[in-house]
Design a protein around this motif. Structure first.
Motif, PDB file in Angstrom:
ATOM      1  N   VAL A   1       0.999  -1.018   0.017  1.00 12.03           N
ATOM      2  CA  VAL A   1       0.002  -0.046  -0.108  1.00 12.03           C
ATOM      3  C   VAL A   1       0.814   1.238   0.085  1.00 12.03           C
ATOM      4  O   VAL A   1       0.522   2.191  -0.553  1.00 12.03           O
ATOM      5  CB  VAL A   1      -0.931  -0.025   1.186  1.00 12.03           C
ATOM      6  CG1 VAL A   1      -1.626   1.466   1.454  1.00 12.03           C
ATOM      7  CG2 VAL A   1      -2.058  -1.128   1.051  1.00 12.03           C
ATOM      8  N   GLU A   2       2.066   1.273   0.495  1.00  9.00           N
ATOM      9  CA  GLU A   2       2.991   2.448   0.722  1.00  9.00           C
ATOM     10  C   GLU A   2       3.291   2.790  -0.589  1.00  9.00           C
ATOM     11  O   GLU A   2       3.906   3.786  -0.660  1.00  9.00           O
ATOM     12  CB  GLU A   2       4.082   2.088   1.664  1.00  9.00           C
ATOM     13  CG  GLU A   2       3.671   1.967   3.172  1.00  9.00           C
ATOM     14  CD  GLU A   2       3.385   0.689   3.588  1.00  9.00           C
ATOM     15  OE1 GLU A   2       2.614   0.438   4.757  1.00  9.00           O
ATOM     16  OE2 GLU A   2       3.139  -0.275   2.841  1.00  9.00           O
ATOM     17  N   GLU A   3       3.380   1.777  -1.600  1.00 10.91           N
ATOM     18  CA  GLU A   3       3.977   2.360  -3.044  1.00 10.91           C
ATOM     19  C   GLU A   3       2.995   2.827  -3.943  1.00 10.91           C
ATOM     20  O   GLU A   3       3.379   2.836  -5.005  1.00 10.91           O
ATOM     21  CB  GLU A   3       4.595   0.897  -3.510  1.00 10.91           C
ATOM     22  CG  GLU A   3       5.691   0.373  -2.705  1.00 10.91           C
ATOM     23  CD  GLU A   3       6.323  -0.924  -3.219  1.00 10.91           C
ATOM     24  OE1 GLU A   3       5.593  -1.611  -3.936  1.00 10.91           O
ATOM     25  OE2 GLU A   3       7.327  -1.627  -2.564  1.00 10.91           O
ATOM     26  N   VAL A   4       1.663   2.759  -3.697  1.00  8.94           N
ATOM     27  CA  VAL A   4       0.619   3.368  -4.438  1.00  8.94           C
ATOM     28  C   VAL A   4       0.985   4.751  -4.644  1.00  8.94           C
ATOM     29  O   VAL A   4       1.073   5.414  -3.555  1.00  8.94           O
ATOM     30  CB  VAL A   4      -0.712   3.126  -3.584  1.00  8.94           C
ATOM     31  CG1 VAL A   4      -1.753   3.907  -4.460  1.00  8.94           C
ATOM     32  CG2 VAL A   4      -1.160   1.621  -3.632  1.00  8.94           C
ATOM     33  N   VAL A   5       0.700   5.312  -5.709  1.00 10.02           N
ATOM     34  CA  VAL A   5       0.798   6.572  -6.102  1.00 10.02           C
ATOM     35  C   VAL A   5      -0.087   7.238  -7.023  1.00 10.02           C
ATOM     36  O   VAL A   5      -0.828   6.313  -7.387  1.00 10.02           O
ATOM     37  CB  VAL A   5       2.143   6.834  -7.110  1.00 10.02           C
ATOM     38  CG1 VAL A   5       3.563   6.323  -6.341  1.00 10.02           C
ATOM     39  CG2 VAL A   5       2.117   6.054  -8.219  1.00 10.02           C
ATOM     40  N   MET A   6      -0.197   8.683  -6.930  1.00  9.56           N
ATOM     41  CA  MET A   6      -1.330   9.119  -7.690  1.00  9.56           C
ATOM     42  C   MET A   6      -1.278   8.666  -9.222  1.00  9.56           C
ATOM     43  O   MET A   6      -0.196   8.584  -9.988  1.00  9.56           O
ATOM     44  CB  MET A   6      -1.139  10.752  -7.937  1.00  9.56           C
ATOM     45  CG  MET A   6      -1.994  11.652  -8.235  1.00  9.56           C
ATOM     46  SD  MET A   6      -2.041  13.325  -8.194  1.00  9.56           S
ATOM     47  CE  MET A   6      -0.211  13.583  -8.662  1.00  9.56           C
ATOM     48  N   GLY A   7      -2.417   8.443  -9.619  1.00  5.94           N
ATOM     49  CA  GLY A   7      -2.612   8.016 -10.966  1.00  5.94           C
ATOM     50  C   GLY A   7      -2.724   6.339 -11.343  1.00  5.94           C
ATOM     51  O   GLY A   7      -2.985   5.990 -12.291  1.00  5.94           O
ATOM     52  N   ASP A   8      -2.499   5.755 -10.193  1.00  8.11           N
ATOM     53  CA  ASP A   8      -2.528   4.270 -10.325  1.00  8.11           C
ATOM     54  C   ASP A   8      -3.835   3.937 -10.459  1.00  8.11           C
ATOM     55  O   ASP A   8      -4.900   4.583  -9.787  1.00  8.11           O
ATOM     56  CB  ASP A   8      -2.183   3.634  -8.951  1.00  8.11           C
ATOM     57  CG  ASP A   8      -0.622   3.111  -9.159  1.00  8.11           C
ATOM     58  OD1 ASP A   8      -0.038   2.893 -10.052  1.00  8.11           O
ATOM     59  OD2 ASP A   8       0.161   3.221  -8.044  1.00  8.11           O
ATOM     60  N   ILE A   9      -4.047   2.854 -11.125  1.00  8.93           N
ATOM     61  CA  ILE A   9      -5.468   2.053 -11.277  1.00  8.93           C
ATOM     62  C   ILE A   9      -5.377   0.939 -10.046  1.00  8.93           C
ATOM     63  O   ILE A   9      -4.860   0.044 -10.543  1.00  8.93           O
ATOM     64  CB  ILE A   9      -5.772   1.525 -12.764  1.00  8.93           C
ATOM     65  CG1 ILE A   9      -5.523   2.897 -13.662  1.00  8.93           C
ATOM     66  CG2 ILE A   9      -7.027   0.892 -12.513  1.00  8.93           C
ATOM     67  CD1 ILE A   9      -6.567   3.885 -13.602  1.00  8.93           C
ATOM     68  N   VAL A  10      -6.339   1.086  -9.206  1.00 10.12           N
ATOM     69  CA  VAL A  10      -6.550  -0.010  -8.195  1.00 10.12           C
ATOM     70  C   VAL A  10      -7.485  -0.871  -8.195  1.00 10.12           C
ATOM     71  O   VAL A  10      -8.647  -0.275  -8.401  1.00 10.12           O
ATOM     72  CB  VAL A  10      -6.466   0.495  -6.876  1.00 10.12           C
ATOM     73  CG1 VAL A  10      -6.623  -0.444  -5.688  1.00 10.12           C
ATOM     74  CG2 VAL A  10      -5.018   1.336  -6.529  1.00 10.12           C
ATOM     75  N   PHE A  11      -7.461  -2.127  -8.024  1.00  8.21           N
ATOM     76  CA  PHE A  11      -8.842  -3.063  -8.104  1.00  8.21           C
ATOM     77  C   PHE A  11      -9.114  -3.630  -6.899  1.00  8.21           C
ATOM     78  O   PHE A  11      -8.178  -3.783  -6.097  1.00  8.21           O
ATOM     79  CB  PHE A  11      -8.243  -4.372  -8.974  1.00  8.21           C
ATOM     80  CG  PHE A  11      -7.884  -3.980 -10.507  1.00  8.21           C
ATOM     81  CD1 PHE A  11      -8.960  -3.936 -11.316  1.00  8.21           C
ATOM     82  CD2 PHE A  11      -6.718  -3.875 -10.695  1.00  8.21           C
ATOM     83  CE1 PHE A  11      -8.661  -3.650 -12.534  1.00  8.21           C
ATOM     84  CE2 PHE A  11      -6.238  -3.522 -12.076  1.00  8.21           C
ATOM     85  CZ  PHE A  11      -7.293  -3.550 -13.028  1.00  8.21           C
ATOM     86  N   LEU A  12     -10.480  -3.500  -6.627  1.00  4.51           N
ATOM     87  CA  LEU A  12     -10.980  -3.643  -5.224  1.00  4.51           C
ATOM     88  C   LEU A  12     -11.905  -4.726  -5.263  1.00  4.51           C
ATOM     89  O   LEU A  12     -12.669  -4.939  -6.258  1.00  4.51           O
ATOM     90  CB  LEU A  12     -11.664  -2.499  -4.605  1.00  4.51           C
ATOM     91  CG  LEU A  12     -10.805  -1.177  -4.468  1.00  4.51           C
ATOM     92  CD1 LEU A  12     -11.628   0.083  -4.037  1.00  4.51           C
ATOM     93  CD2 LEU A  12      -9.566  -1.265  -3.661  1.00  4.51           C
ATOM     94  N   SER A  13     -11.802  -5.597  -4.167  1.00  2.48           N
ATOM     95  CA  SER A  13     -13.098  -6.655  -3.937  1.00  2.48           C
ATOM     96  C   SER A  13     -13.445  -6.699  -2.508  1.00  2.48           C
ATOM     97  O   SER A  13     -12.787  -5.926  -1.765  1.00  2.48           O
ATOM     98  CB  SER A  13     -12.442  -7.901  -4.407  1.00  2.48           C
ATOM     99  OG  SER A  13     -11.249  -8.541  -3.762  1.00  2.48           O
ATOM    100  N   ALA A  14     -14.175  -7.506  -2.093  1.00  2.00           N
ATOM    101  CA  ALA A  14     -14.688  -7.739  -0.495  1.00  2.00           C
ATOM    102  C   ALA A  14     -13.661  -7.874   0.270  1.00  2.00           C
ATOM    103  O   ALA A  14     -12.556  -8.830  -0.087  1.00  2.00           O
ATOM    104  CB  ALA A  14     -15.658  -8.554  -0.511  1.00  2.00           C
ATOM    105  N   GLY A  15     -13.449  -6.995   1.441  1.00  2.00           N
ATOM    106  CA  GLY A  15     -12.313  -7.115   2.573  1.00  2.00           C
ATOM    107  C   GLY A  15     -11.157  -6.484   2.200  1.00  2.00           C
ATOM    108  O   GLY A  15     -10.195  -6.278   3.106  1.00  2.00           O
ATOM    109  N   ASP A  16     -10.866  -5.612   0.930  1.00  2.00           N
ATOM    110  CA  ASP A  16      -9.982  -4.953   0.642  1.00  2.00           C
ATOM    111  C   ASP A  16     -10.015  -3.726   1.290  1.00  2.00           C
ATOM    112  O   ASP A  16     -11.053  -3.170   1.692  1.00  2.00           O
ATOM    113  CB  ASP A  16      -9.743  -4.651  -0.803  1.00  2.00           C
ATOM    114  CG  ASP A  16      -9.503  -5.840  -1.640  1.00  2.00           C
ATOM    115  OD1 ASP A  16      -8.827  -6.934  -1.016  1.00  2.00           O
ATOM    116  OD2 ASP A  16      -9.566  -5.846  -2.836  1.00  2.00           O
TER     117      ASP A  16
END
Length: 462
Positions: free
Chosen positions: A136-151
């Motif tokens: 999570v610490e490596e996420v930057v502005m402009g990233d496309i993130v995929f979410l699912s239950a529990g995330d």
């Protein structure tokens, strides 16, 4: 590209404008660009990574004890009175207790940091046009993130795709009821609890799936703003409060006695300088020089005993509070149990053993793309014959209204389905042939009747 330190009202953008605002695309960022942004804007965290400064402050904090301050004053007086030996002894005692406390708390802090590094949370992003898991610490502005239950939501962002997505935002709104998220464009004045097209760092997915464009990270998120407003010093333990009160009482008694004895000596016409030296020497004698060392040694011993039982003591002074605890509430999973589940048996609605129930459960647990709990993992570990022949076609994620997750699956090989149909057809043909053979022994009228019957049978087969 806008500076991440500026507040971007991303909930007012549609997907295309939001991508342009952060110089990204539906294909995500490249590894090179993400590394550049990580170096430029820093890691996606609310903490300051200033280990040297924190260690220095931790050492300085050891001198905030009132008794230690009294001893420092006493050492200064001894040096002023030319009692160098006594001054050095007091300083050595202070340094011993201070270094002991500092070393224990630093070691505990380092151990906690190592444990936190082992349980760092990961998230799925789109890098170089393919999915990959990163911290999570490596996420930057402009990233496309995929979410699912529990995330856990890694940063603030705009929803660009969703499927029955429900988010728990109790951290911000105080409401335990999940919020349904939708794609859309909102007014700039929309309050945080009404921004249904946005997700925020610190919340988590209750059900459904979604794809998010990250806009703000770290301290620039809504959680970062709240963290800065609520930032305060670590509260004192009851033991520290008691030591402070004892130190204040000791200072008051010493000051009163010094003033009283100095005044008496002056009234008795004693030499002024001798009276001053006498009262100062008395003040030094009243200070408990060994008390800080005794406290540090005993607390360190308690921390060592707790370490043998796999308990890390981050702050020595908290041991006293822990000892005074009468009731401790703890989540049993992972604390009192191992958090592992094994399947013992599967029953149908009548209470009978059922292999079909196990097969359906295996399909659901293995092919569903939502949050997998320990029960799902236990079912997935069971080996079943011919299970690999099923593939996922579509899914309706779990939600708190239906209280179920639905899967549409099919056989992996269509050839097997055709073979089954051919087998059934051949069986019907053989049956019809037998019927015709028997019919030939009858009259022609009966033969025609049987022919009609065969035609109907063939129609049913088709």
């Amino acid at each position: 590209m806008s500076n991440s330190k500026s507040k971007i009202p991303f909930w007012t953008f549609d997907r295309k404008n939001a991508l342009n605002q952060v110089k990204s695309s539906f294909s995500g960022l490249s590894s090179q660009e993400s590394s550049y942004r990580l170096d430029k804007f820093g890691p996606n965290t609310l903490k300051n990574d200033k280990k040297t400064q924190s260690d220095f402050l931790l050492f300085i904090n050891q001198f905030k004890n009132p008794i230690t301050l009294i001893l420092l004053f006493a050492a200064s007086l001894s040096f002023f009175l030319q009692d160098t030996t006594n001054s050095i002894i007091i300083l050595l005692i202070i340094l011993f207790s201070t270094i002991l406390g500092f070393w224990q708390e630093k070691s505990a802090g380092d151990a906690v940091n190592e444990l936190l590094n082992l349980i760092k949370v990961k998230t799925t992003v789109l890098r170089d046009e393919k999915k990959e898991e990163i911290f999570v610490e490596e996420v930057v502005m402009g990233d496309i993130v995929f979410l699912s239950a529990g995330d856990i939501i890694p940063a603030d962002g705009l929803i660009i795709e969703e499927d029955e997505l429900f988010i728990d935002e109790a951290t911000f709104t105080g409401e335990t009821f999940p919020v349904e998220k939708k794609i859309g464009v909102l007014d700039k004045a929309t309050p945080l609890n009404k921004r249904i097209n946005s997700v925020f760092m610190g919340s988590h997915v209750v059900s459904g799936t979604g794809t998010v464009l990250i806009i703000s990270t770290g301290k620039n998120t809504e959680l970062g703003n709240i963290s800065e407003k609520l930032s305060s010093k670590i509260p004192l333990t009851d033991f520290e409060i008691g030591i402070k009160r004892f130190g204040a009482l000791l200072m008051e008694i010493t000051l009163i006695m010094v003033i009283f004895l100095f005044a008496v000596n002056v009234l008795l016409n004693k030499p002024f300088f001798d009276s001053l030296l006498f009262t100062l020497a008395l003040a030094v004698g009243l200070t408990p020089q060994l008390l800080p060392a005794i406290i540090s040694v005993n607390l360190a011993k308690g921390a060592k005993q707790m370490a043998k039982k796999k308990v890390i003591v981050k702050r020595l002074n908290s041991i006293e509070n822990f000892g005074n605890m009468t009731v401790m509430c703890s989540d049993k999973t992972g604390t009192l149990t191992e958090g592992k589940v094994e399947v013992d048996n599967t029953l149908d609605y009548l209470g009978n053993n059922s292999e079909m129930v196990l097969k359906l459960a295996k399909i659901n647990a293995t092919l569903q793309q939502g949050f997998k709990n320990p029960i799902d993992n236990a079912i997935s570990n069971i080996e079943l014959e011919e299970f690999e022949e099923y593939v996922r076609v579509d899914e309706i994620p779990y939600d708190f209204i239906r209280k179920r997750l639905s899967l549409l699956v099919r056989f992996k090989s269509k050839k097997k389905i055709n073979n089954n149909l051919n087998t059934n057809t051949n069986t019907n043909t053989n049956t019809n042939t037998n019927t015709n053979t028997n019919t030939n022994t009858n009259t022609n009228t009966n033969t025609n009747t049987n022919t009609n019957t065969n035609t109907n049978t063939n129609t049913n087969t088709n």
